[in-house]
Design a protein around this motif. Structure first.
Motif, PDB file in Angstrom:
ATOM      1  N   LEU A   1     -21.280  36.727 -56.670  1.00 34.27           N
ATOM      2  CA  LEU A   1     -21.213  36.702 -55.207  1.00 34.27           C
ATOM      3  C   LEU A   1     -19.810  37.037 -54.713  1.00 34.27           C
ATOM      4  O   LEU A   1     -19.630  37.848 -53.797  1.00 34.27           O
ATOM      5  CB  LEU A   1     -21.628  35.325 -54.674  1.00 34.27           C
ATOM      6  CG  LEU A   1     -23.093  34.916 -54.841  1.00 34.27           C
ATOM      7  CD1 LEU A   1     -23.289  33.512 -54.273  1.00 34.27           C
ATOM      8  CD2 LEU A   1     -24.027  35.897 -54.141  1.00 34.27           C
TER       9      LEU A   1
ATOM     10  N   ARG B   1     -18.838  40.386 -52.637  1.00 33.21           N
ATOM     11  CA  ARG B   1     -18.292  40.149 -51.293  1.00 33.21           C
ATOM     12  C   ARG B   1     -16.964  40.889 -51.125  1.00 33.21           C
ATOM     13  O   ARG B   1     -16.677  41.463 -50.065  1.00 33.21           O
ATOM     14  CB  ARG B   1     -18.109  38.641 -51.084  1.00 33.21           C
ATOM     15  CG  ARG B   1     -17.393  38.251 -49.814  1.00 33.21           C
ATOM     16  CD  ARG B   1     -17.487  36.752 -49.580  1.00 33.21           C
ATOM     17  NE  ARG B   1     -16.805  35.962 -50.593  1.00 33.21           N
ATOM     18  CZ  ARG B   1     -15.500  35.671 -50.581  1.00 33.21           C
ATOM     19  NH1 ARG B   1     -14.732  36.155 -49.616  1.00 33.21           N
ATOM     20  NH2 ARG B   1     -14.966  34.911 -51.527  1.00 33.21           N
TER      21      ARG B   1
ATOM     22  N   ARG C   1     -16.216  34.529 -46.482  1.00 30.54           N
ATOM     23  CA  ARG C   1     -17.388  33.714 -46.831  1.00 30.54           C
ATOM     24  C   ARG C   1     -18.266  33.457 -45.624  1.00 30.54           C
ATOM     25  O   ARG C   1     -19.495  33.523 -45.717  1.00 30.54           O
ATOM     26  CB  ARG C   1     -16.933  32.383 -47.444  1.00 30.54           C
ATOM     27  CG  ARG C   1     -16.275  32.488 -48.812  1.00 30.54           C
ATOM     28  CD  ARG C   1     -16.027  31.102 -49.373  1.00 30.54           C
ATOM     29  NE  ARG C   1     -15.420  31.134 -50.699  1.00 30.54           N
ATOM     30  CZ  ARG C   1     -14.116  31.052 -50.907  1.00 30.54           C
ATOM     31  NH1 ARG C   1     -13.288  30.917 -49.876  1.00 30.54           N
ATOM     32  NH2 ARG C   1     -13.631  31.100 -52.137  1.00 30.54           N
TER      33      ARG C   1
ATOM     34  N   ALA D   1     -22.267  34.255 -45.138  1.00 31.84           N
ATOM     35  CA  ALA D   1     -23.177  33.164 -44.780  1.00 31.84           C
ATOM     36  C   ALA D   1     -23.970  33.508 -43.522  1.00 31.84           C
ATOM     37  O   ALA D   1     -25.186  33.288 -43.455  1.00 31.84           O
ATOM     38  CB  ALA D   1     -22.385  31.879 -44.578  1.00 31.84           C
TER      39      ALA D   1
ATOM     40  N   ALA E   1     -26.589  36.152 -44.237  1.00 34.44           N
ATOM     41  CA  ALA E   1     -27.700  35.644 -45.056  1.00 34.44           C
ATOM     42  C   ALA E   1     -28.480  34.537 -44.360  1.00 34.44           C
ATOM     43  O   ALA E   1     -29.525  34.114 -44.869  1.00 34.44           O
ATOM     44  CB  ALA E   1     -27.165  35.136 -46.396  1.00 34.44           C
TER      45      ALA E   1
ATOM     46  N   VAL F   1     -27.438  31.340 -43.851  1.00 40.98           N
ATOM     47  CA  VAL F   1     -27.217  30.028 -44.444  1.00 40.98           C
ATOM     48  C   VAL F   1     -25.920  29.455 -43.886  1.00 40.98           C
ATOM     49  O   VAL F   1     -25.108  30.178 -43.305  1.00 40.98           O
ATOM     50  CB  VAL F   1     -27.135  30.095 -45.995  1.00 40.98           C
ATOM     51  CG1 VAL F   1     -28.437  30.627 -46.572  1.00 40.98           C
ATOM     52  CG2 VAL F   1     -25.956  30.946 -46.446  1.00 40.98           C
TER      53      VAL F   1
ATOM     54  N   TYR G   1     -22.948  25.602 -47.343  1.00 34.47           N
ATOM     55  CA  TYR G   1     -23.895  25.865 -48.434  1.00 34.47           C
ATOM     56  C   TYR G   1     -23.460  27.095 -49.223  1.00 34.47           C
ATOM     57  O   TYR G   1     -23.500  27.099 -50.460  1.00 34.47           O
ATOM     58  CB  TYR G   1     -25.298  26.070 -47.860  1.00 34.47           C
ATOM     59  CG  TYR G   1     -26.364  26.317 -48.904  1.00 34.47           C
ATOM     60  CD1 TYR G   1     -26.801  25.285 -49.735  1.00 34.47           C
ATOM     61  CD2 TYR G   1     -26.928  27.583 -49.064  1.00 34.47           C
ATOM     62  CE1 TYR G   1     -27.780  25.508 -50.700  1.00 34.47           C
ATOM     63  CE2 TYR G   1     -27.897  27.818 -50.019  1.00 34.47           C
ATOM     64  CZ  TYR G   1     -28.321  26.774 -50.835  1.00 34.47           C
ATOM     65  OH  TYR G   1     -29.282  26.995 -51.786  1.00 34.47           O
ATOM     66  N   TYR G   2     -23.013  28.139 -48.522  1.00 33.05           N
ATOM     67  CA  TYR G   2     -22.583  29.351 -49.228  1.00 33.05           C
ATOM     68  C   TYR G   2     -21.373  29.063 -50.120  1.00 33.05           C
ATOM     69  O   TYR G   2     -21.301  29.540 -51.254  1.00 33.05           O
ATOM     70  CB  TYR G   2     -22.248  30.487 -48.254  1.00 33.05           C
ATOM     71  CG  TYR G   2     -21.750  31.707 -48.988  1.00 33.05           C
ATOM     72  CD1 TYR G   2     -22.639  32.566 -49.607  1.00 33.05           C
ATOM     73  CD2 TYR G   2     -20.382  31.954 -49.124  1.00 33.05           C
ATOM     74  CE1 TYR G   2     -22.197  33.655 -50.341  1.00 33.05           C
ATOM     75  CE2 TYR G   2     -19.925  33.040 -49.856  1.00 33.05           C
ATOM     76  CZ  TYR G   2     -20.836  33.889 -50.458  1.00 33.05           C
ATOM     77  OH  TYR G   2     -20.388  34.958 -51.189  1.00 33.05           O
TER      78      TYR G   2
ATOM     79  N   LEU H   1     -22.493  27.496 -53.238  1.00 34.45           N
ATOM     80  CA  LEU H   1     -23.093  28.485 -54.134  1.00 34.45           C
ATOM     81  C   LEU H   1     -22.022  29.267 -54.885  1.00 34.45           C
ATOM     82  O   LEU H   1     -22.094  29.443 -56.105  1.00 34.45           O
ATOM     83  CB  LEU H   1     -23.965  29.467 -53.334  1.00 34.45           C
ATOM     84  CG  LEU H   1     -25.319  28.973 -52.838  1.00 34.45           C
ATOM     85  CD1 LEU H   1     -25.946  30.027 -51.929  1.00 34.45           C
ATOM     86  CD2 LEU H   1     -26.260  28.655 -54.004  1.00 34.45           C
ATOM     87  N   GLU H   2     -21.018  29.703 -54.163  1.00 34.25           N
ATOM     88  CA  GLU H   2     -19.983  30.535 -54.780  1.00 34.25           C
ATOM     89  C   GLU H   2     -19.150  29.732 -55.771  1.00 34.25           C
ATOM     90  O   GLU H   2     -18.688  30.270 -56.790  1.00 34.25           O
ATOM     91  CB  GLU H   2     -19.099  31.154 -53.693  1.00 34.25           C
ATOM     92  CG  GLU H   2     -18.333  32.365 -54.174  1.00 34.25           C
ATOM     93  CD  GLU H   2     -17.664  33.141 -53.066  1.00 34.25           C
ATOM     94  OE1 GLU H   2     -16.435  32.974 -52.906  1.00 34.25           O
ATOM     95  OE2 GLU H   2     -18.355  33.916 -52.361  1.00 34.25           O
TER      96      GLU H   2
ATOM     97  N   LEU I   1     -29.256  36.788 -49.654  1.00 33.65           N
ATOM     98  CA  LEU I   1     -27.911  37.105 -50.122  1.00 33.65           C
ATOM     99  C   LEU I   1     -27.841  38.548 -50.633  1.00 33.65           C
ATOM    100  O   LEU I   1     -26.853  39.259 -50.385  1.00 33.65           O
ATOM    101  CB  LEU I   1     -27.502  36.141 -51.233  1.00 33.65           C
ATOM    102  CG  LEU I   1     -27.201  34.703 -50.796  1.00 33.65           C
ATOM    103  CD1 LEU I   1     -27.070  33.798 -52.015  1.00 33.65           C
ATOM    104  CD2 LEU I   1     -25.923  34.645 -49.957  1.00 33.65           C
TER     105      LEU I   1
END
Length: 292
Positions: free
Chosen positions: A8, A12, A36, A40, A43, A45, A49-50, A53-54, A69
């Motif tokens: 990710l 990005r 970021r 987010a 997507a 989200v 939360y993103y 994830l990362e 994503l």
């Protein structure tokens, strides 16, 4: 950070706001690529939360989130599949280690290589170890025969053999394709000892490999044309095909071709004829087809 999170972050970093329809904004960005919060938002989200994830703090994104994503990062079909595989691996326990693929090439495949002459052809493993080749196939990769058999690997050749950068006219594109193919393997079997050993060696020995490896580009080997500047027969443009021989073992047959009667076909034939009947190298006579 998990491989999912690293992917990710890398993807990005490869995108600009304009690539996804966002205004560039004002001020200087501290890091290249999208922020970021921008990913987010694209997507759908939360930024919190993103970030989880990362950073690998969240390991079970839903299929809908993974698809969102992939769309936000403008991933292609193969890269989207790679992201789904990474997400699936992050959500389950590590599998039992699998045995290394066999290096044995079936006798019928060896016969096939002989039948394909004068077309250069060779068989490679899933990590591109050179397992077998006909005379033209071995000679096409100029200088690889100087290495011990266990060292012969087409990706290692691209990055570490001094002849490779002269041989491949578009070396950078060839190098990117090789790394992207290894990345595709890493998505389904990242802990494989054969892959880890090759990648570890190349990261240490080749800054170019390390640079491309961190881009997280994912592609499988395709077909097309390659232009080679061969020191023995001159410049030639050859079509190539890659055929799966043994899906379980990951073996592939790579064949190079040129239209019969063309100068490129003559040069292919010269490479094949440079070997005597016993496999010893014979002297190739200069000809008009050797001019580049």
């Amino acid at each position: 950070m998990t491989e999912f999170g690293k992917f990710l972050r890398a993807r990005r970093g490869n995108l600009r706001p304009a690539d996804v329809g966002l205004p560039a904004g004002t001020g200087t960005r501290r890091t290249p690529g999208l922020r970021r919060e921008e990913v987010a938002a694209l997507a759908g989200v939360s930024i919190d939360y993103y970030i989880r994830l990362e950073r690998g703090k969240e390991a079970r994104p839903s299929p809908s989130v993974v698809e969102a994503l992939a769309e936000a990062l403008r991933l292609g079909r193969e890269e989207s599949g790679f992201l789904r595989e990474l997400a699936a691996r992050a959500a389950r326990r590590a599998p039992e280690p699998r045995p290394l693929p066999s290096r044995r090439v079936r006798p019928t495949v060896t016969q096939l290589l002989e039948t394909l002459r004068p077309n250069p052809a060779y068989v490679v493993s899933r990590t591109n170890d050179l397992l077998a080749a006909n005379p033209g196939g071995l000679r096409l990769l100029h200088g690889i025969a100087d290495w011990p058999e266990r060292q012969r690997n087409t990706v290692r050749y691209i990055f570490l053999h001094p002849a490779a950068r002269e041989l491949w006219v578009d070396w950078e594109q060839k190098a990117k394709a090789c790394v992207a193919q290894l990345r595709a393997i890493a998505g389904s079997d990242p802990d494989a000892p054969d892959l880890a050993a090759l990648v570890g060696e190349l990261i240490v020995k080749s800054p170019d490999f390390g640079r491309l490896w961190e881009r997280y580009e994912v592609h499988t080997i395709g077909v097309g044309e390659k232009t080679l500047r061969h020191p023995e027969v001159g410049t030639m443009t050859l079509s190539h095909e890659g055929l799966t021989l043994n899906r379980a073992q990951g073996q592939r047959l790579v064949i190079y071709m040129a239209p019969p009667g063309s100068p490129d076909h003559d040069k292919m034939t010269l490479l094949d004829l440079a070997y005597g009947p016993s496999g010893e190298t014979a002297t190739a006579s200069p000809s008009r087809s050797q001019n580049s």
